[in-house]
Design a protein around this motif. Structure first.
Motif, short mmCIF file in Angstrom:
data_model
loop_
_atom_site.label_atom_id
_atom_site.label_comp_id
_atom_site.label_asym_id
_atom_site.label_seq_id
_atom_site.Cartn_x
_atom_site.Cartn_y
_atom_site.Cartn_z
N SER A 108 0.81 -1.21 0.00
CA SER A 108 0.00 0.00 0.00
C SER A 108 0.85 1.26 0.00
N ASP A 109 2.12 1.17 0.41
CA ASP A 109 2.97 2.36 0.41
C ASP A 109 4.43 1.92 0.43
N VAL A 110 5.29 2.65 -0.27
CA VAL A 110 6.73 2.42 -0.17
C VAL A 110 7.37 3.73 0.24
N ILE A 111 8.06 3.71 1.36
CA ILE A 111 8.63 4.94 1.90
C ILE A 111 10.16 4.85 1.84
N ASP A 112 10.77 5.80 1.13
CA ASP A 112 12.23 5.89 1.16
C ASP A 112 12.62 6.76 2.33
N SER A 113 13.33 6.15 3.27
CA SER A 113 13.61 6.85 4.53
C SER A 113 14.57 8.00 4.32
N PRO A 114 14.26 9.17 4.89
CA PRO A 114 15.17 10.31 4.81
C PRO A 114 16.27 10.24 5.87
N LEU A 115 16.22 9.24 6.75
CA LEU A 115 17.19 9.18 7.84
C LEU A 115 18.58 8.85 7.28
N PRO A 116 19.63 9.35 7.92
CA PRO A 116 21.00 9.01 7.47
C PRO A 116 21.31 7.54 7.76
N ARG A 117 22.37 7.02 7.13
CA ARG A 117 22.71 5.61 7.36
C ARG A 117 23.27 5.36 8.75
N GLU A 118 23.95 6.37 9.27
CA GLU A 118 24.45 6.28 10.65
C GLU A 118 23.30 6.58 11.59
N ARG A 119 22.93 5.60 12.43
CA ARG A 119 21.76 5.85 13.27
C ARG A 119 22.00 5.47 14.72
N PRO A 120 22.27 6.44 15.57
CA PRO A 120 22.31 6.13 17.00
C PRO A 120 20.89 5.87 17.49
N LEU A 121 20.76 5.17 18.62
CA LEU A 121 19.42 4.82 19.13
C LEU A 121 18.55 6.05 19.36
N ASN A 122 19.18 7.19 19.75
CA ASN A 122 18.37 8.37 20.08
C ASN A 122 17.82 9.08 18.86
N ILE A 123 18.14 8.55 17.65
CA ILE A 123 17.56 9.13 16.45
C ILE A 123 16.03 8.94 16.49
N ARG A 124 15.60 8.02 17.34
CA ARG A 124 14.17 7.73 17.40
C ARG A 124 13.37 8.87 18.03
N ASP A 125 14.09 9.85 18.64
CA ASP A 125 13.39 11.01 19.18
C ASP A 125 13.40 12.18 18.20
N SER A 126 14.04 11.99 17.03
CA SER A 126 14.16 13.11 16.08
C SER A 126 12.85 13.32 15.35
#
Lengths: 259, 287
Positions: A220-238
């Protein structure tokens, strides 16, 4: 960009059952490029596991085309193009951890010396060095699943197919393993297809999120993530993370209402 | 130590029942003798006499024990009167038959699991084979093999094998089929061949099932060997001891042969159990 690793066009799969046909997959179009981390997310019955099994050549589509590394999935399976990680670790209880990791290497005919080298290498990769001689029952669930990932990595296939590998683990262990998986992906440059039913897990891990909906199973949807490849755990609060998670949730809700 | 108390309690209960039954069943003969002699026996005389008859209906435990002591310890084991000698005759047929039966059972199970035609055809016959009373078929096996010039150990072993292959077939089919869909899929992702799947997955997964079957199988083998000794009029073996005991009213001899057979069966099962524990422990399947 080189040729896609997985290319599916109008892929459909219908199971014939006593209660009539079940459309597990309908008109699925999908491209996975080399080095992608693709997550399939959706409610149960949406065909995400079936899609992964079609890519692996364990199920065969009833219509449409699919290629893996430019070959049919069956041919790709014969060339041992991928490692598959199942929902449960499925380690053989009669083999030690090293013995389990060696299993694919024995079948594929690696020399004894190379088997041992590779076992040492991949067990280090999943942070299980020193557990070679332990039996599976002596390890925790998270460690067992790490050993099964090591088993899938041992013969160095370019593609890693993972079917809800952390679904049965608690959240603390899961966070930890997600972080480790990203490290592993960065260091091995593999293409990963990952089935999950957790939105944060999908958003945190993926470069591309495929949202699926059930009856019939479709994308139903394909999302290309804008997040960088380097991902610390706290990126989840961004902000970006929350936005992507929101879009996934919207996609799941839309699929549910018209499903 | 903990299991000793319940075991001893049961043994004591059996002894009490046994002595009681011996007094009750043998007293008739004592009373008849007394009536013929015209005497009036006292109760204590009856009780004492029922436990010391030459051919009691039911020998008292101490009579059986003394017979066992006499025929096991006091006789040279090469003597035909030694129970150890007869036990060995039966044991050798049991072991040979057990090896035959296990081998045949495993082969059949492998065929059943890998071949659909065998799956459909062999299992009903295997089940049917066990519904035929072994006492009916044993004499025919002995006679047919005898006419082919095969005598002695092998026909008895054949009957043993006939009884012991069945639990092995059933257990091994279950064991070889025990790996789940996921484990078989895993082998497919490696593009493993059928023999590789067999040796690396099905066979090791079947080991706990195999040993459970072997325990049943070895006890069945012993029964087969004893039954094989009955119709031949064999003069050697535990079955022959029981048969000749019943011809001559030697109940003490029958009972000591029975006890010997029971001890033998228990020991064989225990040995298989020990091998099971060691093997599974080494395989990491038991803790």
């Amino acid at each position: 960009m080189s040729d896609p690793v997985v290319q599916a066009t109008n892929l459909s799969l219908t199971f014939e059952t006593n209660d009539g046909p079940v459309h597990a997959l309908k008109d699925v179009n999908l491209t996975i490029d080399k080095g992608d981390f693709v997550s399939f997310i959706g409610p149960s019955g949406c065909g995400k596991t079936t899609l992964l099994r079609v890519i692996a050549g364990l199920e065969h589509p009833t219509a449409g085309d699919i290629s893996v590394n430019g070959l049919s999935p069956d041919e790709a399976r014969r060339t041992r193009a991928y490692g598959y990680v199942f929902q449960a670790a499925g380690l053989y209880p009669w083999r030690t951890i090293a013995g389990n990791v060696k299993l694919p290497l024995e079948i594929m005919g690696f020399s004894k010396v190379e088997q041992n080298e590779r076992v040492t290498k991949v067990l280090e990769l999943v942070d299980l060095a020193g557990f070679e001689k332990k039996f599976p029952w002596q390890l925790s669930g998270g460690m067992q699943q790490r050993a099964s990932i090591a088993r899938a990595l041992a013969f160095d296939a370019d593609i890693l197919l993972m079917d809800e590998p952390f679904g049965a683990l608690d959240e603390i262990v899961r966070d930890h393993l997600n972080e480790q998986l990203l490290d592993l992906w960065a260091s091995t440059q593999k293409t990963i297809a990952f089935v999950t039913h957790s939105i944060p897990e999908a958003v945190y891990l993926s470069t591309k999120i495929v949202v699926m909906s059930p009856r019939p199973g479709r994308i139903s949807d394909v999302i290309d993530s804008p997040l960088p490849r380097e991902r610390p755990l706290n990126i989840r609060d961004s902000k970006e993370f929350i936005e992507v998670a929101h879009r996934v949730r919207e996609g799941l809700r839309a699929g549910h209402s018209d499903g | 130590m903990k299991s000793l108390v319940p075991i001893l309690t049961v043994v004591a209960a059996i002894m009490v029942l046994w002595y009681g039954a011996a007094v009750w069943m043998n007293s008739q003969w004592t009373l008849d003798q007394a009536a013929r002699a015209g005497t009036e026996p006292s109760f204590s005389f009856i009780v004492a006499d029922t436990m010391a008859q030459d051919r009691p209906k039911l020998p008292a435990p101490h009579q059986v024990i003394s017979e066992l002591y006499d025929t096991v310890i006091d006789k040279k084991i090469t003597s035909k009167r030694s129970l150890v000698f007869h036990a060995w005759i039966t044991l050798s047929a049991t072991l040979l038959g057990f090896v035959f039966g296990t081998f045949a059972g495993i082969l059949l199970a492998v065929g059943i699991v890998h071949n659909r035609a065998m799956d459909m055809s062999v299992m009903p016959w295997a089940i049917a084979s066990q519904t035929i009373p072994i006492l009916a078929i044993a004499p025919m096996i002995i006679v047919v093999m005898n006419s082919m010039g095969i005598q002695g150990l092998v026909p008895k072993a054949f009957i043993s094998a006939y009884l012991s292959f069945f639990p092995v077939v059933v257990g091994m089919v279950k064991g070889l089929r025990s790996p789940g869909a996921m484990q078989l899929d895993l082998m497919r992702t490696y593009h493993a061949s059928q023999p590789e799947t067999f040796w690396k997955l099905r066979l090791p997964a079947s080991m706990p099932y195999l040993f459970t079957s072997l325990k049943v199988g070895i006890a069945a083998s012993l029964v087969g060997a004893i039954v094989g000794e009955l119709p031949t009029g064999a003069v050697r073996g535990l079955g022959a001891r029981m048969l000749s005991g019943s011809y001559y009213g030697q109940t003490i001899q029958i009972w000591s042969a029975l006890i010997m057979a029971a001890v033998l069966a228990a020991s064989l099962v225990a040995i298989v159990g020990i091998i099971q524990r060691i093997t599974l422990k080494r395989m990491g399947l038991a803790q």
